[in-house]
Design a protein around this motif. Structure first.
Motif, mmCIF file in Angstrom:
data_model
loop_
_atom_site.group_PDB
_atom_site.id
_atom_site.type_symbol
_atom_site.label_atom_id
_atom_site.label_comp_id
_atom_site.label_asym_id
_atom_site.label_seq_id
_atom_site.Cartn_x
_atom_site.Cartn_y
_atom_site.Cartn_z
ATOM 1 N N ALA A 27 0.862 4.076 -2.755
ATOM 2 C CA ALA A 27 0.500 5.451 -2.377
ATOM 3 C C ALA A 27 1.535 6.461 -2.859
ATOM 4 O O ALA A 27 1.204 7.622 -3.105
ATOM 5 C CB ALA A 27 0.327 5.541 -0.869
ATOM 6 N N THR B 7 -3.108 8.560 0.932
ATOM 7 C CA THR B 7 -2.351 7.796 1.916
ATOM 8 C C THR B 7 -2.508 6.296 1.675
ATOM 9 O O THR B 7 -3.472 5.856 1.035
ATOM 10 C CB THR B 7 -2.842 8.108 3.334
ATOM 11 O OG1 THR B 7 -4.177 7.599 3.490
ATOM 12 C CG2 THR B 7 -2.851 9.606 3.583
ATOM 13 N N ASP B 8 -1.565 5.563 2.217
ATOM 14 C CA ASP B 8 -1.661 4.102 2.089
ATOM 15 C C ASP B 8 -2.936 3.586 2.739
ATOM 16 O O ASP B 8 -3.576 2.667 2.251
ATOM 17 C CB ASP B 8 -0.424 3.430 2.690
ATOM 18 C CG ASP B 8 -0.187 3.828 4.131
ATOM 19 O OD1 ASP B 8 -0.825 4.783 4.609
ATOM 20 O OD2 ASP B 8 0.639 3.193 4.795
ATOM 21 N N LYS C 165 -5.714 1.394 0.919
ATOM 22 C CA LYS C 165 -6.037 0.078 1.499
ATOM 23 C C LYS C 165 -7.538 -0.033 1.762
ATOM 24 O O LYS C 165 -8.156 -1.052 1.440
ATOM 25 C CB LYS C 165 -5.244 -0.091 2.793
ATOM 26 C CG LYS C 165 -5.493 -1.378 3.523
ATOM 27 C CD LYS C 165 -4.541 -1.514 4.679
ATOM 28 C CE LYS C 165 -4.666 -0.367 5.662
ATOM 29 N NZ LYS C 165 -3.702 -0.439 6.753
ATOM 30 N N TRP D 192 0.809 -1.222 0.000
ATOM 31 C CA TRP D 192 0.000 0.000 0.000
ATOM 32 C C TRP D 192 0.841 1.270 0.000
ATOM 33 O O TRP D 192 0.522 2.235 -0.696
ATOM 34 C CB TRP D 192 -0.952 -0.011 1.191
ATOM 35 C CG TRP D 192 -1.765 -1.243 1.257
ATOM 36 C CD1 TRP D 192 -1.793 -2.175 2.257
ATOM 37 C CD2 TRP D 192 -2.684 -1.730 0.262
ATOM 38 N NE1 TRP D 192 -2.669 -3.194 1.956
ATOM 39 C CE2 TRP D 192 -3.221 -2.950 0.742
ATOM 40 C CE3 TRP D 192 -3.103 -1.263 -0.989
ATOM 41 C CZ2 TRP D 192 -4.160 -3.699 0.025
ATOM 42 C CZ3 TRP D 192 -4.028 -2.008 -1.692
ATOM 43 C CH2 TRP D 192 -4.543 -3.205 -1.189
ATOM 44 N N SER D 193 1.867 1.260 0.800
ATOM 45 C CA SER D 193 2.659 2.489 0.884
ATOM 46 C C SER D 193 3.381 2.751 -0.441
ATOM 47 O O SER D 193 3.529 3.893 -0.863
ATOM 48 C CB SER D 193 3.657 2.398 2.025
ATOM 49 O OG SER D 193 4.572 1.370 1.797
#
Length: 348
Positions: A108, A115-116, A120, A104-105
């Motif tokens: 992102a 944001t992650d 998510k 996710w990060s």
DNA sequence: AAATCCGACAACCGCATCGGA
DNA sequence: TTCCGATGCGGTTGTCGGATT
């Protein structure tokens, strides 16, 4: 993290002492108040980001450093972008997730201001929900095919629709579909992504894709899938038509569920009163292309057969009727995807 | 109008990794 | 080299508001 130092000159506490301190401080949990937000923002304005545990101790906030960090990164940071994800962003998430999975990060990083956590949540609430409805795993090849062949083209249509003149085009020439495909310039997502990564730039794909016409042969979640590209193919609207047809009973297509069977019935077509000419001039794809490109909301289509039977069908495709999350919320979409995948041997 | 359900999202938790002492 | 605090990441839970019954 099994052992901790006893409290010493550095001020490091034992676990017990830490727990006691926490108890004395009555650490807050749950939603943040406006006062807490202000405290956090003021502290960061003066001292900058980082040193979250120190921040938690010195700012007067009765929160853990972790909680402060999360609140800042996911909510308070000035460059956070609020509001619904755009089709471009959704497309990018789908594409990058197919490459990287639940990173996710990392995903992102390619969506500035997002944001992650937000990504998510988007994946879990929207994407995984569709997978559940299709009774497939969200990480399965079958579902990826569905995403690639149905959802992504839909998003591309939205992107294209937003960028073009809202006035409907004239009735389509024959073989309009082929003409549109021919006019599309290829786009290689991987190349674009690599360039963006090299420059740390945001990856926003152009509106035009080139299609890989063999969905079931999609390979790993890696570069090949990412490189798969798209043309404005007939999409879910096709199946909505199909359902309308089947449920009406006016024009029996034998349950085959293919519009061209119905359209080939001798007769004439009209759309919202506009005469489209003899029905046999239209293949399913040319007609659907026209509908997809010209109808921003619902439209009433009427078919008069040679035997004099009239059937009217409410077309609900186009950008207007499928705004926002409706693209995936509708049951028809799931059924459509399930059926298509069944045709491909997807084995749902 | 009240109760219940459900989707969206904020927040928390546990674990992994990194870097400094 | 080891220890441990700080930080980051991904999974999960809690809460709230709108929709539905």
């Amino acid at each position: 993290m099994s052992q901790r130092r006893v409290a010493g000159p550095m001020g490091v506490m034992s676990k017990q002492q830490e727990a006691m301190a926490e108890e004395m401080m009555e650490l807050r949990r749950g939603p943040w108040t406006l006062e807490e937000d202000n405290l956090l923002m003021n502290y960061i304005a003066c001292h900058g980001e980082g040193r979250w545990n120190l921040l938690a101790r010195c700012s007067g906030l009765k929160r853990t450093g972790k909680s402060c960090r999360l609140r800042w990164l996911n909510y308070l940071k000035p460059d956070i972008k609020r509001g619904n994800l755009t089709p471009e962003e959704q497309l990018l998430i789908l594409e990058l997730h197919s490459k990287w999975g639940n990173r996710w990060s990392r995903i992102a990083q390619h969506l500035p201001g997002r944001t992650d956590n937000e990504i998510k949540n988007y994946w879990r609430t929207r994407v995984q929900k569709q997978a559940r409805q299709l009774k497939v795993d969200a990480n399965s090849t079958v579902f990826r095919d569905a995403v690639r062949c149905y959802w992504m083209p839909r998003l591309l249509e939205k992107m294209a629709g937003a960028a073009t003149d809202p006035t409907p085009p004239p009735p389509p020439p024959l073989h309009h579909h082929a003409a549109m495909a021919a006019a599309s310039s290829p786009f290689d997502f991987d190349t674009h992504l690599q360039q963006a990564e090299a420059t740390s730039a945001c990856v926003v794909p152009p509106n035009v894709y080139h299609i890989d016409p063999s969905p079931s042969t999609s390979t790993s979640a890696g570069s090949t899938a990412a490189a798969a590209a798209f043309q404005p193919v007939p999409c879910f609207s096709e199946l909505r038509w199909d359902q309308q047809m089947q449920s009406s009973g006016e024009l029996d297509d034998g349950g085959a569920g293919v519009f061209v069977d119905s359209a080939s019935v001798l007769g004439s077509l009209s759309l919202d009163g506009l005469d489209l000419g003899p029905a046999e001039y239209y293949s399913d794809s040319t007609l659907l292309d026209y509908l997809n490109s010209s109808c921003t909301g619902s439209a009433m289509m009427t078919m008069m057969t040679a035997s004099g039977n009239a059937g009217s069908y409410n077309y609900c495709g186009g950008g207007g009727a499928m705004d926002g999350d409706d693209t995936w919320r509708s049951d028809e979409v799931c059924q459509a995807a399930a059926r298509k995948l069944g045709e491909w041997g997807g084995g749902i």
